[in-house]
Each structure stands twice: as structure tokens, then as C-alpha cells.
Design a protein around this motif. Structure first.
Motif, PDB file in Angstrom:
ATOM      1  N   GLU A  43       1.310   3.637   2.066  1.00 54.10           N
ATOM      2  CA  GLU A  43       1.781   4.157   3.352  1.00 54.10           C
ATOM      3  C   GLU A  43       3.281   3.944   3.475  1.00 54.10           C
ATOM      4  N   SER A  86      -4.180  -3.462  -1.835  1.00 56.68           N
ATOM      5  CA  SER A  86      -2.821  -3.109  -2.240  1.00 56.68           C
ATOM      6  C   SER A  86      -1.778  -4.019  -1.617  1.00 56.68           C
ATOM      7  N   ASP A 101      -2.047   2.414  -5.319  1.00 60.11           N
ATOM      8  CA  ASP A 101      -3.283   2.901  -4.722  1.00 60.11           C
ATOM      9  C   ASP A 101      -4.321   1.796  -4.748  1.00 60.11           C
ATOM     10  N   SER A 127      -7.247  -0.734   1.712  1.00 59.10           N
ATOM     11  CA  SER A 127      -5.798  -0.858   1.590  1.00 59.10           C
ATOM     12  C   SER A 127      -5.360  -2.313   1.508  1.00 59.10           C
ATOM     13  N   ASP A 164       0.846  -1.196   0.000  1.00 53.77           N
ATOM     14  CA  ASP A 164       0.000   0.000   0.000  1.00 53.77           C
ATOM     15  C   ASP A 164       0.885   1.252   0.000  1.00 53.77           C
TER      16      ASP A 164
END
Length: 127
Positions: free
Chosen positions: A69, A117, A109, A114, A67
Motif C-alpha cells: 500500500e 508484509s 506482497d 497484509s 506492505d
């Protein structure tokens, strides 16, 4: 009329030769920043390995994702580690390493969650 009737078998033969082999995909999902398999992930790998063993001329593509992050570099490495884990498990399950193509795509994305991903896609082509 006779020419049309003679061309039908030729058209069918050409169509049969140009069809593409089928493929099937399996998904393995991961927790955030994790490279651990859960029961569902193991089941997906087992299913992929079984199909790959039954289709010895198929090619297996393993692509890892993460993801968005965190840093891009960390997510690229995480996606590679996830893909490598899945490759290692496929090999343990009897899939020859030479038939597996592997890559880590890094952060991507997600559409709904999430979790989408944080995955590895296993695609078996040519079945």
C-alpha cells in the motif's frame, strides 16, 4: 573390506566439516504505517538478543519489509526505519553493532494477510 572400514571415519570427518551452522529466525510485526513496537515485538527482540548474546560468533541479519500500500519510495523508507528500530533495540539489549547486518526491502506482497508484509525478520546465523 579393510579399505571400506578405514574410509568410514574419513567420510564422517568430511561430513562434520561440511555441515552448515544452524540459524534461527524471529519476526516483529507492525501496524500499518507504524514504526512502534508492541509487547510481542519486544518479546521477539528480547529472544533474539538473548540468543545472539549466547552465540558470540553468530551473525545477525535484520531485514525490514512493508506492505504494498502506498508509494514504493515511502515503503522502502518505512522498511528501513523498522529495521533500524529493531537494530537499535538489539544494541540496547547488548548485541554488538558490528555483528548486525541490516537492510530494508520495501514493499512485498503477502500470502495470507497484509500483516505478514509489515514485519522485520531477525535471523541469527552460525549458532
Amino acid at each position: 573390506m579393510r579399505r571400506a572400514l578405514l574410509s568410514l571415519p574419513l567420510i564422517a570427518l568430511i561430513a562434520a566439516c561440511t555441515t552448515t551452522p544452524a540459524s534461527q529466525a524471529f519476526l516483529v510485526f507492525f501496524e500499518p504505517w507504524s514504526v512502534k513496537l508492541d509487547a510481542q515485538g519486544r518479546a521477539a527482540i528480547d529472544g533474539a538478543a538473548e540468543l545472539a548474546r549466547k552465540s558470540p560468533s553468530s551473525t545477525i541479519h535484520v531485514v525490514g519489509f512493508a506492505d504494498p500500500e502506498g508509494s514504493t519510495a515511502a515503503n522502502i523508507e518505512l522498511s528501513r526505519l523498522r529495521a533500524q528500530l529493531v537494530v537499535d533495540e538489539l544494541v540496547k539489549a547488548g548485541v554488538p553493532q558490528a555483528r548486525i547486518r541490516q537492510s530494508g526491502r520495501g514493499p512485498t506482497d503477502f500470502a495470507q494477510s497484509s500483516l505478514e508484509s509489515r514485519r522485520v525478520e531477525i535471523t541469527i546465523s552460525g549458532i
